[in-house]
Design an enzyme around this catalytic site. Structure first.
Site, mmCIF file in Angstrom:
data_model
loop_
_atom_site.group_PDB
_atom_site.id
_atom_site.type_symbol
_atom_site.label_atom_id
_atom_site.label_comp_id
_atom_site.label_asym_id
_atom_site.label_seq_id
_atom_site.Cartn_x
_atom_site.Cartn_y
_atom_site.Cartn_z
ATOM 1 N N ASN A 1 3.235 -5.041 -8.353
ATOM 2 C CA ASN A 1 3.702 -3.772 -7.794
ATOM 3 C C ASN A 1 5.084 -3.999 -7.194
ATOM 4 O O ASN A 1 5.205 -4.661 -6.169
ATOM 5 C CB ASN A 1 2.696 -3.305 -6.725
ATOM 6 C CG ASN A 1 3.161 -2.068 -5.986
ATOM 7 O OD1 ASN A 1 4.145 -1.424 -6.367
ATOM 8 N ND2 ASN A 1 2.461 -1.732 -4.915
ATOM 9 N N LYS B 1 6.953 -1.887 -5.825
ATOM 10 C CA LYS B 1 7.253 -0.979 -4.704
ATOM 11 C C LYS B 1 8.656 -0.389 -4.909
ATOM 12 O O LYS B 1 9.046 -0.134 -6.041
ATOM 13 C CB LYS B 1 7.084 -1.708 -3.372
ATOM 14 C CG LYS B 1 5.724 -2.419 -3.292
ATOM 15 C CD LYS B 1 5.382 -2.929 -1.940
ATOM 16 C CE LYS B 1 3.995 -3.568 -1.988
ATOM 17 N NZ LYS B 1 3.518 -3.987 -0.703
ATOM 18 N N HIS C 1 -2.103 3.565 -2.787
ATOM 19 C CA HIS C 1 -1.578 2.381 -2.100
ATOM 20 C C HIS C 1 -1.467 2.685 -0.605
ATOM 21 O O HIS C 1 -1.124 3.804 -0.216
ATOM 22 C CB HIS C 1 -0.214 1.982 -2.683
ATOM 23 C CG HIS C 1 0.190 0.633 -2.199
ATOM 24 N ND1 HIS C 1 0.754 0.442 -0.957
ATOM 25 C CD2 HIS C 1 0.055 -0.600 -2.749
ATOM 26 C CE1 HIS C 1 0.947 -0.860 -0.776
ATOM 27 N NE2 HIS C 1 0.542 -1.514 -1.846
ATOM 28 N N GLU D 1 0.713 2.118 1.459
ATOM 29 C CA GLU D 1 2.014 2.654 1.872
ATOM 30 C C GLU D 1 2.112 4.151 1.578
ATOM 31 O O GLU D 1 2.750 4.899 2.313
ATOM 32 C CB GLU D 1 3.134 1.847 1.193
ATOM 33 C CG GLU D 1 3.222 0.452 1.810
ATOM 34 C CD GLU D 1 3.627 -0.654 0.857
ATOM 35 O OE1 GLU D 1 4.192 -0.372 -0.209
ATOM 36 O OE2 GLU D 1 3.370 -1.836 1.197
ATOM 37 N N GLU E 1 -6.905 -4.031 -0.719
ATOM 38 C CA GLU E 1 -5.688 -4.550 -0.098
ATOM 39 C C GLU E 1 -5.765 -4.336 1.413
ATOM 40 O O GLU E 1 -5.410 -3.254 1.906
ATOM 41 C CB GLU E 1 -4.459 -3.818 -0.641
ATOM 42 C CG GLU E 1 -4.302 -3.926 -2.143
ATOM 43 C CD GLU E 1 -2.839 -3.808 -2.568
ATOM 44 O OE1 GLU E 1 -2.328 -4.773 -3.123
ATOM 45 O OE2 GLU E 1 -2.219 -2.766 -2.315
ATOM 46 N N GLY F 1 2.408 -7.857 2.695
ATOM 47 C CA GLY F 1 3.797 -8.152 3.063
ATOM 48 C C GLY F 1 3.940 -8.973 4.330
ATOM 49 O O GLY F 1 5.027 -9.097 4.878
ATOM 50 N N SER G 1 -0.301 -10.442 0.177
ATOM 51 C CA SER G 1 0.309 -11.767 0.297
ATOM 52 C C SER G 1 -0.230 -12.781 -0.710
ATOM 53 O O SER G 1 -0.335 -13.971 -0.412
ATOM 54 C CB SER G 1 0.172 -12.293 1.736
ATOM 55 O OG SER G 1 0.882 -11.452 2.624
#
Ligand code: 13P
Length: 239
Positions: A5, A7, A91, A93, A163, A169, A209
């Site tokens: 991904n 992003k 996701h 985010e 996730e 991240g 990660s």
């Protein structure tokens, strides 16, 4: 399945060089593993044009709307017209930064599947939810919204990407034991709330990660069927 991904990262030069230097050199048996890369919508067609092996190119998102007066959106029809067969939905985010609700994610998942796509639905808890013992409850709530929209058979086109938000991240990867426990819970949830078949066949990816340094010990766990990789998917180490 291994997904990358990107992003909101990359530029035109990268969208050309990364396929040439990394994606096209991957050695894998496409009958055994799906490799999927999700660039930005802007870079998708460049990545498609430059990817020469069996790597699938995916969107990171899709619109709740069809074609029409919806400035800034892109519809599932446009995605399919581009020859794209895979997408992410939900996701964290999108959920936390752009206000997508469980219901939005579920409807997007349904729209994609009804249009012949394979969907990686992302779920996962925030740090505070993990610390207060709410992980399984949060995952169940996010999955239930999807289950409310899909028929049992449509789960055949779903991959669940677990996730944990605290691992995304941050460099703080879940330990193999913690990831395995949660994946096993997700599988049990599928057995109890969708079907035994879905529990046996839906792939559950871990994301957060993941890197070349920790992938081997994670994939050794029984209920981890692959990865959704963020930062490391932009590096040669994605190899
Ligand atoms: P990182 O691998 O950068 O932690 O991101 C994970 C992720 O969000 C993939 O969708």
């Amino acid at each position: 399945m291994v997904g990358g991904n990107w992003k909101c990262n990359g530029n035109l030069a990268f969208a050309k060089s990364f396929p040439a230097e990394v994606l096209n050199t991957l050695k894998f048996d496409p009958k055994k593993v799906d490799v999927v890369v999700a660039p930005t919508a802007l870079h998708l067609s460049t990545v498609q044009a430059n990817t020469k092996n069996n790597v699938h190119v995916a969107t990171q998102n899709l619109s709740l709307t069809g074609d029409g007066a919806f400035t800034g959106e892109f519809s599932v029809g446009m995605i399919r017209d581009m020859g794209v067969t895979h997408t992410l939905t939900g996701h964290s985010e999108r959920r936390s930064l752009f206000g997508e609700t469980d219901q939005d994610v579920a409807v997007k998942t349904k729209i994609a599947i009804e249009n012949g796509m394979n969907v990686m639905v992302c779920i996962g808890e925030q740090l505070e939810e993990r610390e207060t013992g709410k992980t399984d409850e949060v995952n169940a709530r996010q999955l239930q919204a999807v289950a409310d929209e899909l028929s049992e058979g449509q789960w055949g086109n779903v991959v669940v990407a677990y996730e944990p938000v605290w691992a995304i991240g941050t460099g703080k990867v879940a330990t193999p034991q913690v990831a395995q426990e949660t994946h096993a819970e997700i599988r049990e949830w599928l057995a109890a709330n969708v079907s035994k078949e879905a529990a046996a066949t839906v792939r559950i990816l871990y994301g957060g990660s993941v890197s070349d340094a920790n992938a081997a010990e994670l994939i050794a766990m029984e209920d981890i069927d692959g990865f959704l990789v963020g930062g490391a998917s932009l590096k040669p180490a994605f190899h």
